[in-house]
Design an enzyme around this catalytic site. Structure first.
Site, short mmCIF file in Angstrom:
data_model
loop_
_atom_site.label_atom_id
_atom_site.label_comp_id
_atom_site.label_asym_id
_atom_site.label_seq_id
_atom_site.Cartn_x
_atom_site.Cartn_y
_atom_site.Cartn_z
N SER A 102 0.85 -1.19 0.00
CA SER A 102 0.00 0.00 0.00
C SER A 102 0.89 1.24 0.00
O SER A 102 1.73 1.40 0.88
CB SER A 102 -0.90 0.00 1.24
OG SER A 102 -1.73 1.14 1.23
N LYS B 118 -0.79 -0.80 -4.63
CA LYS B 118 -2.06 -0.12 -4.29
C LYS B 118 -1.72 1.33 -3.99
O LYS B 118 -0.86 1.60 -3.14
CB LYS B 118 -2.68 -0.80 -3.08
CG LYS B 118 -3.70 0.02 -2.29
CD LYS B 118 -4.41 -0.87 -1.30
CE LYS B 118 -4.77 -0.12 -0.04
NZ LYS B 118 -5.56 -0.97 0.88
N LEU B 119 -2.41 2.23 -4.69
CA LEU B 119 -2.18 3.66 -4.48
C LEU B 119 -3.33 4.25 -3.67
O LEU B 119 -4.50 4.06 -4.03
CB LEU B 119 -2.09 4.40 -5.82
CG LEU B 119 -1.03 3.93 -6.83
CD1 LEU B 119 -1.13 4.78 -8.09
CD2 LEU B 119 0.35 3.98 -6.23
N LYS B 120 -3.01 4.94 -2.59
CA LYS B 120 -4.03 5.71 -1.87
C LYS B 120 -4.41 6.89 -2.75
O LYS B 120 -3.52 7.53 -3.34
CB LYS B 120 -3.46 6.21 -0.55
CG LYS B 120 -3.21 5.11 0.46
CD LYS B 120 -4.51 4.50 0.93
CE LYS B 120 -4.26 3.47 2.00
NZ LYS B 120 -5.52 2.88 2.51
N ASP C 12 -7.13 2.92 -3.50
CA ASP C 12 -7.93 2.89 -2.27
C ASP C 12 -8.25 4.33 -1.87
O ASP C 12 -7.35 5.10 -1.60
CB ASP C 12 -7.16 2.19 -1.15
CG ASP C 12 -8.00 2.03 0.12
OD1 ASP C 12 -7.50 1.42 1.07
OD2 ASP C 12 -9.16 2.49 0.13
N ASN D 77 -10.44 5.16 0.67
CA ASN D 77 -10.85 5.29 2.08
C ASN D 77 -12.03 6.25 2.24
O ASN D 77 -11.95 7.22 3.01
CB ASN D 77 -9.67 5.73 2.96
CG ASN D 77 -8.63 4.64 3.15
OD1 ASN D 77 -7.54 4.73 2.62
ND2 ASN D 77 -8.97 3.59 3.90
N GLU E 75 -11.03 0.60 -4.38
CA GLU E 75 -11.38 0.22 -3.00
C GLU E 75 -12.10 1.36 -2.28
O GLU E 75 -11.60 2.49 -2.25
CB GLU E 75 -10.11 -0.18 -2.24
CG GLU E 75 -10.31 -0.73 -0.86
CD GLU E 75 -8.99 -1.11 -0.20
OE1 GLU E 75 -7.95 -1.19 -0.89
OE2 GLU E 75 -9.00 -1.32 1.03
N ASP F 126 -14.11 -2.15 1.76
CA ASP F 126 -13.25 -2.33 2.94
C ASP F 126 -14.09 -1.89 4.15
O ASP F 126 -14.79 -2.71 4.75
CB ASP F 126 -11.98 -1.49 2.75
CG ASP F 126 -11.07 -1.44 3.99
OD1 ASP F 126 -9.91 -1.01 3.84
OD2 ASP F 126 -11.51 -1.83 5.08
N LYS G 180 -10.50 -7.73 6.57
CA LYS G 180 -9.60 -7.39 7.67
C LYS G 180 -10.20 -7.97 8.94
O LYS G 180 -11.28 -7.53 9.37
CB LYS G 180 -9.47 -5.88 7.83
CG LYS G 180 -8.78 -5.18 6.69
CD LYS G 180 -8.78 -3.66 6.92
CE LYS G 180 -8.06 -2.95 5.82
NZ LYS G 180 -8.16 -1.48 6.00
N GLY H 292 -4.69 -4.74 5.27
CA GLY H 292 -3.72 -4.50 6.34
C GLY H 292 -4.10 -3.28 7.16
O GLY H 292 -4.75 -2.37 6.66
C1 LIG Z 1 -2.33 -0.58 4.58
C2 LIG Z 1 -3.58 0.19 4.34
O1 LIG Z 1 -3.72 0.91 3.40
N1 LIG Z 1 -4.54 0.02 5.29
C3 LIG Z 1 -5.83 0.62 5.41
C4 LIG Z 1 -5.70 2.09 5.74
C5 LIG Z 1 -4.92 2.27 7.00
C6 LIG Z 1 -5.26 1.58 8.14
C7 LIG Z 1 -4.55 1.73 9.33
C8 LIG Z 1 -3.49 2.60 9.40
C9 LIG Z 1 -2.77 2.78 10.59
C10 LIG Z 1 -1.69 3.64 10.62
C11 LIG Z 1 -1.33 4.29 9.49
C12 LIG Z 1 -2.05 4.14 8.32
C13 LIG Z 1 -3.13 3.28 8.25
C14 LIG Z 1 -3.84 3.13 7.06
C15 LIG Z 1 -6.74 0.40 4.21
O2 LIG Z 1 -6.60 -0.56 3.46
O3 LIG Z 1 -7.67 1.19 4.07
MG LIG Z 2 -8.77 0.19 2.46
#
Ligand SMILES: CC(=O)N[C@@H](Cc1ccc2ccccc2c1)C(=O)O
Ligand SMILES: [Mg+2]
Length: 374
Positions: free
Chosen positions: A141, A167-169, A195, A197, A220, A245, A269, A297
């Site tokens: 990620s 995976k790009l935020k 992703d 979020n 995502e 998610d 998750k 994760g």
């Molecule tokens: C790996 C990934 O992208 N995880 C989450 C977002 C996430 C979740 C928990 C976190 C805790 C500390 C810092 C950043 C975090 C990011 C997700 O898939 O949406």
């Molecule tokens: Mg996510």
């Protein structure tokens, strides 16, 4: 299974680099760990709640409080102890069902009890959950960066390390351009997904449809977690599969999302859904509907990371998960580091989680310890 007590331990671990998502930037992880002490063995659980309620309603102090005031006393009650004596970890979800939500706290206590149970039996998490592989491909990620060149440099580094999927935020203002730049620089064969979020609304549908040009594996959680109907409407406007998610918090919500056409893929998750046993139920349900799943994760320590890798080895986990090496987030993990070998991570084979905290490393990052006797 006779539970003598549970230790609530807070650890603070710096991240190797700031990790920026649409809900903010994290520079360290404040984690709540549970150590269950039974007559036969000890077990470890990891609560994945963040410091602030930015990803989900849970935040780490709330989870420690709900464990101390409600969840652990319930398990320590005569009824709770009898249920645990009869069924071990399988009894935890039912014993705690009366308390609403706080799934990350529930998941952590079930995980610790399951780990103790399995260590006593000499049985691995993978074996218990139904793993069918001894290693799984790992995705990575990648956070939001200050510039496209900085992003490309980070992606290049992860590809050089051998990660199987990028995976790009994304968020409004950082979406089409970074995706286009990664495609342009690294070509069409790299497995690529995004992703959000929950950062978008249905009004952004036409804009998000521009991502269809880049052959993404999935988009995502584009919309807010309760907008299941919105995701179903968006799915009818996009060619790229929608993956949920935050919206999927149980097998029941997974069933509703699948039935309503809100997702074609699910990021599972265990912490978000209340535990590894519920996670397996969602895996089974999705498989029955032909819906692919992958393991998400939450920037776990090696403890949660090891358990996630075991889960990711179940047959329905057909897409690379966010099960990256410890070094993606931590310079020093509290367990033996999880490492990437040829784009894969190994499924632990030892009893229970197959990993344990290294005492001196754990002590170095511990900020508080609280013992809850049963
Ligand atoms: C790996 C990934 O992208 N995880 C989450 C977002 C996430 C979740 C928990 C976190 C805790 C500390 C810092 C950043 C975090 C990011 C997700 O898939 O949406
Ligand atoms: Mg996510």
């Amino acid at each position: 299974m006779k539970l003598r007590g549970i230790e609530l331990r807070r650890v603070s671990m710096p991240l190797v680099a700031p990790f920026r998502t649409s809900f903010g930037t994290q520079t360290e992880r404040d984690v709540l760990l549970l150590r269950a002490v039974t007559d036969d063995a000890e077990g470890w659980g990891e609560c994945v709640a963040l410091t602030d309620p930015l990803y989900s309603p849970e935040y780490v102090d709330s989870q420690q409080d709900v464990l101390r005031r409600f969840l652990l006393p319930r398990l320590a009650s005569p009824e709770g102890a009898a249920a645990l004596g009869r069924s071990g970890a399988a009894a935890v979800a039912g014993a705690l069902h009366a308390y609403k939500g706080h799934r990350m706290a529930k998941a952590a206590v079930e995980m610790a009890i399951l780990d103790a149970e399995l260590r006593a039996l000499g049985r691995s998490f993978g074996r218990e959950l139904g793993a069918v592989a001894d290693r799984v491909p790992s995705g990575v990620s990648v956070g939001i960066h200050d510039s496209i060149p900085a992003l490309l440099s980070a992606v290049e580094g992860y590809l050089d390390e051998g990660y199987a999927r990028i995976k790009l935020k994304i968020e409004p203002g950082w979406d089409v351009a970074p995706v286009a730049a990664v495609r342009e620089r690294f070509g069409g064969d790299v497995l690529l997904q995004v992703d959000a979020n929950t950062a978008y609304t249905l009004r952004d549908a036409r804009h998000l449809a521009k991502l269809d040009a880049f052959d993404l594996l999935l988009i995502e959680q584009p919309l807010e977690e309760e907008d299941v109907l919105g995701h179903a409407a968006l799915a009818r406007q996009l060619a790229t599969p929608i993956c949920l998610d935050e919206s999927v918090v149980s097998a029941q919500t997974a069933a509703a999302a699948i039935t309503l056409g809100a997702c074609q893929i699910i990021n599972i998750k265990p912490g978000r859904v209340g535990g590894y046993l519920e996670a397996r139920k969602i895996h089974d349900l999705a498989a029955a509907h032909g819906v692919a799943v992958w393991c998400g994760g939450m920037v776990e320590t090696g403890l949660g990371r090891a358990a996630n890798i075991a889960l990711a080895a179940l047959p329905g986990f057909t897409l690379p998960g966010d099960v990256s090496a410890s070094g993606r987030f931590y310079r020093t993990d509290i367990t033996e580091p999880i490492v990437l070998v040829d784009g894969h991570v190994e499924v632990p084979t030892g009893p229970g989680l197959g990993v344990t905290p290294i005492p001196e490393l754990l002590d170095r990052v511990t900020t508080s310890v609280e013992w809850i006797p049963f």
